[in-house]
Design a protein around this motif. Structure first.
Motif, PDB file in Angstrom:
ATOM      1  N   ILE A 163      59.052  32.425 -21.487  1.00  0.00           N
ATOM      2  CA  ILE A 163      58.227  33.593 -21.147  1.00  0.00           C
ATOM      3  C   ILE A 163      56.766  33.319 -21.484  1.00  0.00           C
ATOM      4  CG2 ILE A 163      57.816  36.028 -21.680  1.00  0.00           C
ATOM      5  CD1 ILE A 163      60.285  35.602 -20.004  1.00  0.00           C
ATOM      6  N   LYS A 164      56.540  32.739 -22.661  1.00  0.00           N
ATOM      7  CA  LYS A 164      55.171  32.423 -23.064  1.00  0.00           C
ATOM      8  C   LYS A 164      54.553  31.393 -22.114  1.00  0.00           C
ATOM      9  CE  LYS A 164      52.445  30.838 -26.984  1.00  0.00           C
ATOM     10  NZ  LYS A 164      52.461  30.332 -28.345  1.00  0.00           N
ATOM     11  N   GLY A 165      55.313  30.388 -21.731  1.00  0.00           N
ATOM     12  CA  GLY A 165      54.812  29.370 -20.808  1.00  0.00           C
ATOM     13  C   GLY A 165      54.507  29.929 -19.432  1.00  0.00           C
ATOM     14  N   VAL A 166      55.361  30.819 -18.948  1.00  0.00           N
ATOM     15  CA  VAL A 166      55.145  31.435 -17.632  1.00  0.00           C
ATOM     16  C   VAL A 166      53.859  32.261 -17.649  1.00  0.00           C
ATOM     17  CG1 VAL A 166      56.057  33.177 -16.045  1.00  0.00           C
ATOM     18  CG2 VAL A 166      57.570  31.430 -16.963  1.00  0.00           C
ATOM     19  N   TYR A 167      53.655  33.037 -18.709  1.00  0.00           N
ATOM     20  CA  TYR A 167      52.435  33.850 -18.794  1.00  0.00           C
ATOM     21  C   TYR A 167      51.199  32.978 -18.999  1.00  0.00           C
ATOM     22  CZ  TYR A 167      54.460  38.452 -18.480  1.00  0.00           C
ATOM     23  OH  TYR A 167      55.060  39.595 -18.008  1.00  0.00           O
ATOM     24  N   ASN A 168      51.304  31.950 -19.832  1.00  0.00           N
ATOM     25  CA  ASN A 168      50.147  31.071 -20.049  1.00  0.00           C
ATOM     26  C   ASN A 168      49.732  30.368 -18.763  1.00  0.00           C
ATOM     27  OD1 ASN A 168      49.881  31.771 -22.718  1.00  0.00           O
ATOM     28  ND2 ASN A 168      51.032  30.004 -23.492  1.00  0.00           N
ATOM     29  N   THR A 169      50.696  29.847 -18.023  1.00  0.00           N
ATOM     30  CA  THR A 169      50.343  29.192 -16.755  1.00  0.00           C
ATOM     31  C   THR A 169      49.809  30.206 -15.745  1.00  0.00           C
ATOM     32  OG1 THR A 169      52.651  29.351 -16.017  1.00  0.00           O
ATOM     33  CG2 THR A 169      51.953  27.270 -17.036  1.00  0.00           C
ATOM     34  N   GLY A 170      50.302  31.450 -15.812  1.00  0.00           N
ATOM     35  CA  GLY A 170      49.762  32.491 -14.935  1.00  0.00           C
ATOM     36  C   GLY A 170      48.305  32.790 -15.232  1.00  0.00           C
ATOM     37  N   TYR A 171      47.969  32.861 -16.525  1.00  0.00           N
ATOM     38  CA  TYR A 171      46.562  33.091 -16.891  1.00  0.00           C
ATOM     39  C   TYR A 171      45.689  31.903 -16.504  1.00  0.00           C
ATOM     40  CZ  TYR A 171      48.231  37.148 -19.476  1.00  0.00           C
ATOM     41  OH  TYR A 171      48.793  38.350 -19.817  1.00  0.00           O
ATOM     42  N   VAL A 172      46.225  30.691 -16.617  1.00  0.00           N
ATOM     43  CA  VAL A 172      45.461  29.504 -16.194  1.00  0.00           C
ATOM     44  C   VAL A 172      45.194  29.573 -14.693  1.00  0.00           C
ATOM     45  CG1 VAL A 172      45.597  26.998 -15.905  1.00  0.00           C
ATOM     46  CG2 VAL A 172      46.221  28.029 -18.091  1.00  0.00           C
ATOM     47  N   VAL A 173      46.202  29.952 -13.914  1.00  0.00           N
ATOM     48  CA  VAL A 173      46.021  30.074 -12.460  1.00  0.00           C
ATOM     49  C   VAL A 173      44.954  31.117 -12.141  1.00  0.00           C
ATOM     50  CG1 VAL A 173      47.141  30.866 -10.335  1.00  0.00           C
ATOM     51  CG2 VAL A 173      48.292  29.230 -11.810  1.00  0.00           C
ATOM     52  N   LEU A 174      44.992  32.256 -12.812  1.00  0.00           N
ATOM     53  CA  LEU A 174      43.986  33.295 -12.550  1.00  0.00           C
ATOM     54  C   LEU A 174      42.589  32.818 -12.945  1.00  0.00           C
ATOM     55  CD1 LEU A 174      45.908  36.503 -13.692  1.00  0.00           C
ATOM     56  CD2 LEU A 174      45.461  35.705 -11.359  1.00  0.00           C
ATOM     57  N   GLY A 175      42.486  32.129 -14.072  1.00  0.00           N
ATOM     58  CA  GLY A 175      41.182  31.606 -14.492  1.00  0.00           C
ATOM     59  C   GLY A 175      40.645  30.562 -13.525  1.00  0.00           C
ATOM     60  N   LEU A 176      41.513  29.629 -13.115  1.00  0.00           N
ATOM     61  CA  LEU A 176      41.075  28.611 -12.147  1.00  0.00           C
ATOM     62  C   LEU A 176      40.717  29.237 -10.805  1.00  0.00           C
ATOM     63  CD1 LEU A 176      43.578  25.712 -12.906  1.00  0.00           C
ATOM     64  CD2 LEU A 176      41.119  25.786 -13.398  1.00  0.00           C
ATOM     65  N   THR A 177      41.420  30.284 -10.432  1.00  0.00           N
ATOM     66  CA  THR A 177      41.088  30.975  -9.179  1.00  0.00           C
ATOM     67  C   THR A 177      39.701  31.595  -9.263  1.00  0.00           C
ATOM     68  OG1 THR A 177      43.405  31.450  -8.742  1.00  0.00           O
ATOM     69  CG2 THR A 177      41.802  32.796  -7.588  1.00  0.00           C
ATOM     70  N   ALA A 178      39.389  32.225 -10.372  1.00  0.00           N
ATOM     71  CA  ALA A 178      38.064  32.841 -10.534  1.00  0.00           C
ATOM     72  C   ALA A 178      36.968  31.781 -10.530  1.00  0.00           C
ATOM     73  CB  ALA A 178      38.025  33.650 -11.824  1.00  0.00           C
ATOM     74  N   VAL A 179      37.149  30.719 -11.318  1.00  0.00           N
ATOM     75  CA  VAL A 179      36.132  29.658 -11.399  1.00  0.00           C
ATOM     76  C   VAL A 179      35.986  28.953 -10.052  1.00  0.00           C
ATOM     77  CG1 VAL A 179      35.598  27.435 -12.479  1.00  0.00           C
ATOM     78  CG2 VAL A 179      36.399  29.350 -13.879  1.00  0.00           C
ATOM     79  N   GLY A 180      37.112  28.627  -9.418  1.00  0.00           N
ATOM     80  CA  GLY A 180      37.060  27.935  -8.123  1.00  0.00           C
ATOM     81  C   GLY A 180      36.441  28.783  -7.031  1.00  0.00           C
ATOM     82  N   THR A 181      36.721  30.073  -7.046  1.00  0.00           N
ATOM     83  CA  THR A 181      36.142  30.971  -6.034  1.00  0.00           C
ATOM     84  C   THR A 181      34.639  31.047  -6.189  1.00  0.00           C
ATOM     85  OG1 THR A 181      38.166  32.272  -5.930  1.00  0.00           O
ATOM     86  CG2 THR A 181      36.163  33.329  -5.169  1.00  0.00           C
ATOM     87  N   VAL A 182      34.159  31.205  -7.411  1.00  0.00           N
ATOM     88  CA  VAL A 182      32.711  31.263  -7.642  1.00  0.00           C
ATOM     89  C   VAL A 182      32.060  29.946  -7.222  1.00  0.00           C
ATOM     90  CG1 VAL A 182      30.941  31.425  -9.441  1.00  0.00           C
ATOM     91  CG2 VAL A 182      32.859  33.040  -9.414  1.00  0.00           C
ATOM     92  N   ALA A 183      32.683  28.832  -7.599  1.00  0.00           N
ATOM     93  CA  ALA A 183      32.119  27.524  -7.249  1.00  0.00           C
ATOM     94  C   ALA A 183      32.039  27.321  -5.737  1.00  0.00           C
ATOM     95  CB  ALA A 183      32.944  26.413  -7.895  1.00  0.00           C
ATOM     96  N   LEU A 184      33.088  27.675  -5.025  1.00  0.00           N
ATOM     97  CA  LEU A 184      33.073  27.486  -3.578  1.00  0.00           C
ATOM     98  C   LEU A 184      32.150  28.503  -2.872  1.00  0.00           C
ATOM     99  CD1 LEU A 184      36.804  26.705  -2.733  1.00  0.00           C
ATOM    100  CD2 LEU A 184      34.875  25.129  -2.716  1.00  0.00           C
TER     101      LEU A 184
END
Length: 187
Positions: A163-184
């Motif tokens: 459960i902790k791993g699923v949530y941690n990877t979910g937060y990483v995906v959301l963070g990378l989505t935000a950073v990648g969207t701003v960069a692009l």
């Protein structure tokens, strides 16, 4: 030996005959008493059910439940929303959206009378705010779907499945989505 077999068979036969005679004695039973899975012809309060004679597919279950005063089955309303729900739904939506954009964009480009130079000059003539907004709208589904796909590939290696791993990877995906969207969007 034959006496033993007959003696052991007699009580069972006797019980069966008693059961048959008891069943025949109850000739005034209703359909629901004989077969509990078969609904009776009456609803609450002895009122005749108008759906009793209809075929099952002709009955609207929502109207019947409302008419009988039954509550709707709780589904989404009784659960607390979770990150995993939203990410799963958004992955499906972005997958369908990206596929639609790809296919319809390709078909439009193939049948449109405009040359590539015309489309490029149209895009360059747009105001900067519209360009940044348009790039962000296109970048969010691409980045999210791609990074969430990598997340699923990591799960396929049986890593981060707690459960902790699923949530941690979910937060990483959301963070990378935000950073990648701003960069692009700002390129």
């Amino acid at each position: 030996m034959h006496t033993f077999l007959r003696a052991s068979a007699t009580p069972a036969a006797f019980r069966t005959s008693q059961l048959v005679s008891r069943t025949r004695a109850h000739t005034t039973t209703t359909a629901s008493e004989v077969d509990p899975l078969r609904p009776s012809k009456t609803a609450r309060g002895g009122v005749l059910d108008p759906d009793a004679a209809k075929p099952t597919l002709d009955i609207d279950p929502f109207k019947k439940a409302e008419r009988l005063g039954r509550p709707m089955s709780p589904h989404m309303t009784i659960y607390d929303p979770q990150l995993t729900w939203y990410m799963s739904i958004f992955t499906r939506i972005t997958g369908v959206g990206l596929t639609s954009i790809f296919y319809f964009g390709s078909i439009w480009y193939g049948i449109s009378p405009y040359a590539s130079g015309d489309v490029v000059s149209l895009v360059h003539s747009l105001p900067p705010a519209v360009l940044i907004g348009g790039k962000a709208i296109l970048a969010v589904p691409i980045i999210f779907h791609s990074t969430n796909g990598v997340r699923h590939l990591i799960w396929d290696t049986t890593k981060a499945l707690t459960i902790k791993g699923v949530y941690n990877t979910g937060y990483v995906v959301l963070g990378l989505t935000a950073v990648g969207t701003v960069a692009l969007a700002l390129q």
